[in-house]
Structure formats: C-alpha cells, structure tokens
Scaffold this motif. Structure first.
Motif, PDB file in Angstrom:
ATOM      1  N   LEU B 437       0.831  -1.214   0.000  1.00 41.31           N
ATOM      2  CA  LEU B 437       0.000   0.000   0.000  1.00 41.31           C
ATOM      3  C   LEU B 437       0.860   1.256   0.000  1.00 41.31           C
ATOM      4  O   LEU B 437       0.515   2.264  -0.627  1.00 41.31           O
ATOM      5  CB  LEU B 437      -0.933   0.010   1.219  1.00 41.31           C
ATOM      6  N   ALA B 438       1.988   1.201   0.675  1.00 41.41           N
ATOM      7  CA  ALA B 438       2.879   2.362   0.732  1.00 41.41           C
ATOM      8  C   ALA B 438       3.438   2.696  -0.647  1.00 41.41           C
ATOM      9  O   ALA B 438       3.843   3.833  -0.902  1.00 41.41           O
ATOM     10  CB  ALA B 438       4.021   2.092   1.719  1.00 41.41           C
ATOM     11  N   ARG B 439       3.446   1.708  -1.547  1.00 43.14           N
ATOM     12  CA  ARG B 439       3.857   1.959  -2.934  1.00 43.14           C
ATOM     13  C   ARG B 439       2.660   2.263  -3.833  1.00 43.14           C
ATOM     14  O   ARG B 439       2.779   2.318  -5.055  1.00 43.14           O
ATOM     15  CB  ARG B 439       4.570   0.720  -3.514  1.00 43.14           C
ATOM     16  N   GLY B 440       1.459   2.383  -3.228  1.00 47.89           N
ATOM     17  CA  GLY B 440       0.256   2.627  -4.018  1.00 47.89           C
ATOM     18  C   GLY B 440      -0.232   1.380  -4.715  1.00 47.89           C
ATOM     19  O   GLY B 440      -1.035   1.454  -5.646  1.00 47.89           O
ATOM     20  N   ASP B 441       0.259   0.227  -4.250  1.00 46.42           N
ATOM     21  CA  ASP B 441      -0.136  -1.040  -4.869  1.00 46.42           C
ATOM     22  C   ASP B 441      -1.211  -1.697  -4.014  1.00 46.42           C
ATOM     23  O   ASP B 441      -0.936  -2.213  -2.944  1.00 46.42           O
ATOM     24  CB  ASP B 441       1.099  -1.943  -4.988  1.00 46.42           C
ATOM     25  N   THR B 442      -2.451  -1.675  -4.489  1.00 46.22           N
ATOM     26  CA  THR B 442      -3.565  -2.240  -3.713  1.00 46.22           C
ATOM     27  C   THR B 442      -3.887  -3.664  -4.165  1.00 46.22           C
ATOM     28  O   THR B 442      -4.847  -4.261  -3.680  1.00 46.22           O
ATOM     29  CB  THR B 442      -4.854  -1.407  -3.884  1.00 46.22           C
TER      30      THR B 442
END
Lengths: 493, 493
Positions: B437-442
C-alpha cells in the motif's frame, strides 16, 4: 376512457420505450465503454423484443376495430393512420422471419466491416445473399394482396406514399442534367483547396456556435463527438454528434449543420405531439430535406459562408484564404472521389441514384449478388468517368445493405429534391434572406421551415407536407435550377 | 429446453432490461439535457412498467412449479432462490398499492427537496405521512403469514437474511463504544485542516489514477462528474461518478475510491453469471462493505495515504502539509458536523444508528411523523453533544425516506461492520499488506477481496459471503477494534 384513449395511452408507452432504445444507440456511439459491447447487444435485443411484442399486441386490433375514425379530429385521424400502418406492417411479417432478419443482419454488419477492411467483396457476398433473400421474403409479405411491388412495400418503411415509379420519374430527369452540369464543372478551372491545420478544440467551440446560430436548442440537446455523425431522439431530448479533423474543419462544421437540420426538425415539432406518432419527423425524405437545406442551400450559400469566413478569421487569424469570395468557392469545390458521404452537393445524387438502380435490380431478381460488384463498377465508371480502384471505395463503402436497409438510399436524394422545392418557396417568402444570412442570422429561414414543415411532425403524409409548404407538388426542377445557377456562376461556366 | 432453461432465458431479458433502466438513471445524472426531464420521467415510468409486468409474469410461477431444485447444481439453486424471492416479493404487493407508492414517492422527492431548501419540516410532514402509511401497508403485505415483522420484511429488499434483531444486537454493542471513543477523540488535540485551492482538472486526472490503482477497469467503465457521486450498472458496463471542489480534493479522491469499491465488486463477479440473478452484488450491506473497505481501511490507511501524499506533492508541489504523517492525520481528522454523508469513519455509524432507531419506530407506529423532528433533534443532541441548528442539517438532510427507502439506512452500518470483519481477515491473509500500500499497490488487497467476496456475486446469501471469507460469522468486534486502534494511535489518546 374510450378505445382511442386506451390505444393512445398504450402507444405513448411504446413511443417512450422507443426513445429509450434510441438513447441506447446514442450511448453506444458516444460514451459506452468499449468492453460493454457484448452486453449492450443483449440489452438492445431485449428492448427490441419488448418493442416488437408491443407492435403486434392483439389489443391494438381490438382498439382499432372499436374506433370510429370519422368521430376523431384531424390529429386523431393522423394518429390512427400511423398506428394502423405500423400495426399492419408489424403483423404482416411472420415472427420467425423477423427473428431471422434480426439475427442475420446483426451478424452481417460485422462481416461487412471485415470485408471492407480487407477490400474483399467475395467475403461479404454470401452474407449479402442471405440478407437479400430474407428482405425479398419480407417485401413479399409486406406487399401480399395489395397490388404493389416488393420494392414499393420496402419504401413504405422510410417514405410512405412514394413509389418506385415516382422516384424513377424524378431521378430519371435528374441524372442526365446532373451529369451534364458535372461535366461542365470538371472542364472549368477548379477553386483552390483549403490548406493548413485547424485546432480541433476551436472547431468544437465554433461548431457549437454554428449549431446555436441554426436554432439548435441545447436545453433539450447536446453535442458530442462520434466516428460517424448522427442525430438521435425526439421531443425534449434530441442529441447530435459531430467529428473533428485538424486538416478539414469544414467536415466538422457542415456535419454539425447537417445534423442540426435533423435535430431542429425534431425540436420544432408541435409539443402537443410529444410521445405520439405525430411527435417524430414524418419520413426519411422530409428529414433529409431539413438537414440538406440547412447544410447546403443555407449553410453553403454565398451569404452565409461570408459570415463563416469572418468567424474562422476571428478564431484562426489569417488562415491562407484571401477573401470571402474565395472562401465561398473553396467551401463549394467539386472534387473527384469515390465516397458518397464525402461528395459535394452537385455529385451526391449521382452516388445515390447508382445505389437506387442497383438495389431495385437486386430486389427484383434482375441482378444477382454475384454480379453486383461488376455492375457497380460499370455504372460508376459510366457516371463518374473513372474506374473504382478498390471495393472499399465502391460496392463495400456503405453499411446500409448489410443491416437490411433496402429502400433507404433513395430517400437521401428525395430529401435533396424536397430541399430544392422548399428553398425555392423560402426565397419567395423571404426575398431579403441573404442580408440576414450574411450576418449569420438564419432565423428567417429556420423560422419559415419550422412554421411550414417542422411543426407538423407526422400530421400530414410526407408528400403533402412539402406540397403544403410550397403551394405545389414537389418535382426535381427547383433543385436542378438551383444547382445549375449556383455552379455555373461559381465555376464561371 | 427445460423449464429451468425457459425461466433463465426469460430472466436474462429481464436482467438486460433492468440494466437499460439503470443506464437511463446514469444518463439523467450525467449527460441528459436539463430540458429533457419531463420526457425522461415518462421513459423511466414506461421501463418500470415493463419490468414490473415481467416480475409478476404468471409464467414464472408455472416454470417454478415444474423445476425440481434438487436436480440443479449450486448455481442453478442460487438462481432459483433469487428468482423465487423476487417473484414472491413482486406478487405479494397488490398492483394498485405498487402504483400508489410509485406515484406518491415520485412526487415526494420534489416536496422533500423544496422543504429542505426552505428548512421547513412541516411542509414535508404530510407527504412523509403518506409515504410511511403506504410503506407500512406494503410491509404488511410482504410479511403476511410469514411470522416476521413489517420492518424485517422491508429489510429483505436490501439485505436478505438479516433481521432487525440481528442489527439491534450489533448496533446496540457498537453505539456506546463509538460514543466513548468519539468523546476521547474530541478531548484530544485535533490535527490541522487542509488549506488552499486545488486545481479541479488536476483532481480529475489524479482521481482516474486512483481508480486504476484500485483495480477499476476502464475498458468496462468510465468516470464522469455528478452532483452526488454514485456507481451504476453491472457486468460489462459499470460506471462511476465523482465530483470536484477546489477547496476539498479529498472529497473527490475518496468519493472516487468509495465508488470504485462498488464498481470493482460488480466488475469482479464471475463472468459466467453475466445477466443472471447472480451477476449483481448480493446485497446493499455487502456492497457497502466493498466501498467502505476500499475507502477507509485501505484508502485512509497510514500506508496508502503515504503514497497519496507523494502523488499530491507531484501534482500540486508544496501544498502546505509538511510530511506524510501530518497528511495521514489530516485525511482522518474527526470534525464536528451534522451531515451523515460528510461524516468521518468514526462518527458515520452514529448517524446511521439514529436513523435506524427512528425509522423502526415510524414503521412500528411507536413514533408518529408529527413527532419525528423533535425525536431526531433529541437523539442527535444526546449522541453528538450539540443541538441541530436547522432541519436541513437534521431530519430533512437525507432523500431516502421521501422515495420510500425504509430499511435501507442500516445497510450502511452493516457494510461497515462487514468491512471490519473482512479487513481483519485480509490482514491475516496478507501480513505485509502495508508495504504494498505504501507503494500505491492495492492489488493484494483488491485481489483478496475479489477472490473471497466479489467473484461470487449472488451465489451465496449475504451473511454467508462474509462468513466464508472470514472463516467465522460477522460481528461488530473487528470494526470496533480497528477504529479504537486507529484513532487512539492517531489522536495519541
């Protein structure tokens, strides 16, 4: 509630549902996500099935049997005429034939598109044979016991009250004169062509201004982009589409004005007819007369193009055209080409007449699908003076036959003939029209059309609408005179 | 063709027509010309009438009588369960009662809007009395002979398998704990608020990126603006809307993520269920669990807001928030307010529980419409600690009751409860979720939800969907634990 009231209440829901189905079509061509296509096909089919069931609903026959037409006023009688014709049409075609036509034409559009992309008529021919056979069967069912021909029966779907013989007489007189004029124009010195690139966002801004100038009401309409411009909907929701091409701003502007002609017709119908059979344009021919007179006789007039030249100069600065006179000649340039939809107003009808003759021969059996490509190519070279270079520029260029539209093409030229008649009457009624057009003010023209044609919707039969507006029955003569005057002057012949 | 095949073919057309009706709703809120409203009302009514006739079609009873459920597989049995319930529901309500409800609620929405604009509950009360009386009559028809209460019967429209008693138990446990946590938060030091103006076109660009990041498939969807964001459609055409406000970009971003939760559910359903009763989200509660877990547990997490902070910085430069930690606190700020739709995740359920208790009392007759405003104001002040300042901030704020939605409100909080359960299970299944999530990967989160919830569509009953996904029956405990952990940490309590 009388039987008439019951019938009209039922019909009102049918009209509303037909509007919904039309809106689905708009959605598909403008905003639908591309991945939705398979689901959309099922949604459309379900709507069509609902509409078909309503069109053949046996209660309609009961209501019709109970109604005494003489007790109705003119509006009531006109409603009855439409409903009777639609019911008769729907019930004459056996359900399994209607289903086969729906299935075959639904698939045929894809086959046609692939064949066109591959420039391969043979890949389309077997499908077209099926379509022609089914449409002949349908035409026979529609004509049975009425002493009319199959093609006349098909024409009724688009232009009730006009026969193949009527069209043959008009078009027979049109064709040699158009060919003669066209030959003279091709001999003369051609105007220059437009050069340069024109910002597409600015085209859309100017196109919206043009639409408003021609009386399009955006409170009950909207303008979007689509690959093939169209107008859609009736009553209070009449939408148009256009397209942009940086190299050809006229395509955008005149597509818009054309579609505004269709849309203004729908918007101009007496609001008392909303969601009744009178609340839609009465025929394809009358519809096309509105789009064509807006686009050509008004939109491409010397006076109006003078205003448009000023508008384009305001938007684009000096765009390489020295003056309004040159601009007028560029807008009306007659160019060689293969494609009907790209043709100018002088040559357009030659394209249509070719299709009219070929499709009658297909329907009568005088021409077989196997011979269609050769027949097309021969006729094209005879009429245009140069050979078709490939099928996508010839027999495969139009979608119409693939989707079962036979009897539709001639309404394009009939619309031009009607536009010629209306334009003659308009000029008599509004002698100083050009002064207004030169200011970009079309209201005298569009107001006259609204009052004399558009507001009536389906109240009168198509031919009667034109006859009433012009004070005499329509003929091809005014269109010919208009084209001759315009192009001999423009080309200095 | 067996009776089951016939029934499913009939149902498929009904599902397709329901999608068409839904698309009309989308059109109305996004692209419809404003002047089209009166015609659109007739189009919607005609569609509704077609759908109603299909829902009560007597052939359904015949087919159902001929089908042996035990001979069907799990999918067939689930289809049958939905069709039976819908048919039973539709045929229990007398036609004239259904027509009266349609007429009264159609007018009531306008009356409510005017009363809200005038801040005058008395102007709405007579209409609301009619609605409540009609809905009680409907509820009685739905409950008759089944040994269940009126309110339970109404809940079935939105959340089959959940009773008022189930909700009372959950919400009864939720309310005191939420109030306690809220009181502690209000005592603590509040985070700063976002200041400045944020270009709205850039908001739309970033919102589209957010939507894609959460797995929204634009090949079968699209994003438009609407006054009140919503998601619409099933299968291959699932559209969302959002809105922009220069002063409040989070409204745009989190509206989008919320609607993407709904849309991803519809897009995630097994494609084999397309246009069947299993091809739609199974209940309002499960739907809301998806929108809420996307929006809150994932979208407002410390990890994901860290990525969003970077994205906003890339778009807007230095926008006055010093670091991701502060950004996280701003996004999750708990503020006083009156309006349910603007409430943060801590206070939102208190708004819903208030409505749940009041509407049950209205349905049971324990509360009369004349006493509703006072009851609302008393309860609000008791729960929130400050008085309602005007009816548009109180009893008149929501459209639901005016359009006859009674039994709908609790599904919002049930969705939050379900989201709490699913989030607990998700964190166990994907322990390193925050790194992604911290990489914007959901994708790990949305993939787990697709596999465990979304793909099943209507295959299982709502409560069973959650129970299967979590390995245990749903309770309010995980939501409470999540909120307590998040807000005690965030507010340093």
């Amino acid at each position: 509630m009388t039987a008439y009231d019951d019938l009209m209440a039922f019909q009102r829901d049918t009209e509303a549902l037909a509007q919904v189905a039309g809106r689905l079509g708009w959605d598909q061509e403008t905003v639908m996500p591309r991945g939705a296509a398979p689901q959309r096909a099922e949604e459309m089919a379900a709507m069509e099935s609902v509409l078909h069931a309503r069109r053949i609903d046996p209660r309609i026959a009961d209501w019709l049997a109970q109604i005494e037409p003489a007790a109705l006023d003119a509006v009531g009688q006109a409603n009855l005429r439409h409903i009777k014709r639609d019911f008769d049409r729907a019930t004459r075609v056996p359900a399994d034939l209607a289903a086969r036509i729906a299935r075959v034409t639904s698939a045929a559009q894809g086959t046609w598109a692939e064949a066109r992309a591959a420039d391969d008529f043979a890949a389309f021919a077997p499908t077209l044979k099926e379509v022609i056979a089914l449409k002949r069967e349908e035409g026979a069912a529609l004509a049975e016991g009425r002493g009319i021909g199959i093609y006349d029966a098909m024409l009724e779907d688009y232009e009730p009250g006009t026969t193949a013989a009527d069209l043959e007489a008009m078009f027979g007189a049109l064709r040699p004169k158009l060919s003669e004029l066209r030959a003279a124009v091709r001999e003369a010195e051609a105007p220059p062509v437009l050069e340069g690139a024109f910002d597409e966002a600015a085209q859309m801004t100017l196109t919206a201004k043009l639409a408003r100038r021609f009386g399009y009401d955006l409170a009950t309409g909207r303008i979007d982009k689509a690959v093939h411009p169209f107008s859609s909907g009736s009553g209070l929701d009449v939408r148009i589409t256009t397209r942009t091409n940086a190299l050809d701003p006229f395509n955008c502007f005149y597509s818009t004005v054309h579609e505004v002609g269709h849309a203004a017709y729908e918007q101009g119908i007496d609001s008392a007819y909303l969601l009744t059979p009178l609340g839609r344009g009465v025929s394809m021919g009358v519809h096309e007369s509105q789009s064509r007179i807006y686009e050509n006789q008004i939109g491409r007039s010397r006076a109006f193009t003078g205003w448009l030249f000023g508008e384009m100069t305001a938007v684009y600065g000096d765009f390489g055209v020295p003056d309004a006179g040159t601009f007028y000649r560029i807008v009306n340039r007659v160019s060689d080409g293969f494609i009907r939809t790209e043709a100018d107003e002088l040559q357009y009808n030659l394209h249509v007449l070719l299709r009219f003759d070929l499709e009658r021969a297909l329907m009568s059996g005088d021409l077989q699908v196997d011979g269609l490509q050769a027949a097309w190519n021969d006729r094209f070279e005879a009429d245009f003076g140069y050979p078709v270079d490939r099928p996508s520029n010839g027999v495969l260029q139009d979608v119409h036959w693939s989707v079962g539209l036979l009897g539709y093409f001639p309404t394009y030229s009939l619309g031009n003939v009607y536009a010629g008649c209306l334009h003659e009457a308009l000029r008599e009624a509004v002698p100083d029209l050009d002064e207004a057009l030169a200011r970009g003010d079309t209201s005298a023209a569009t107001g006259w059309l609204r009052e004399n044609v558009q507001k009536h919707g389906g109240l009168y039969e198509p031919r009667k609408v034109i006859t009433r507006a012009c004070g005499k029955p329509p003929t091809e003569a005014p269109l010919l005179t208009y084209l001759e005057n315009k192009f001999t002057e423009l080309y200095g012949i």
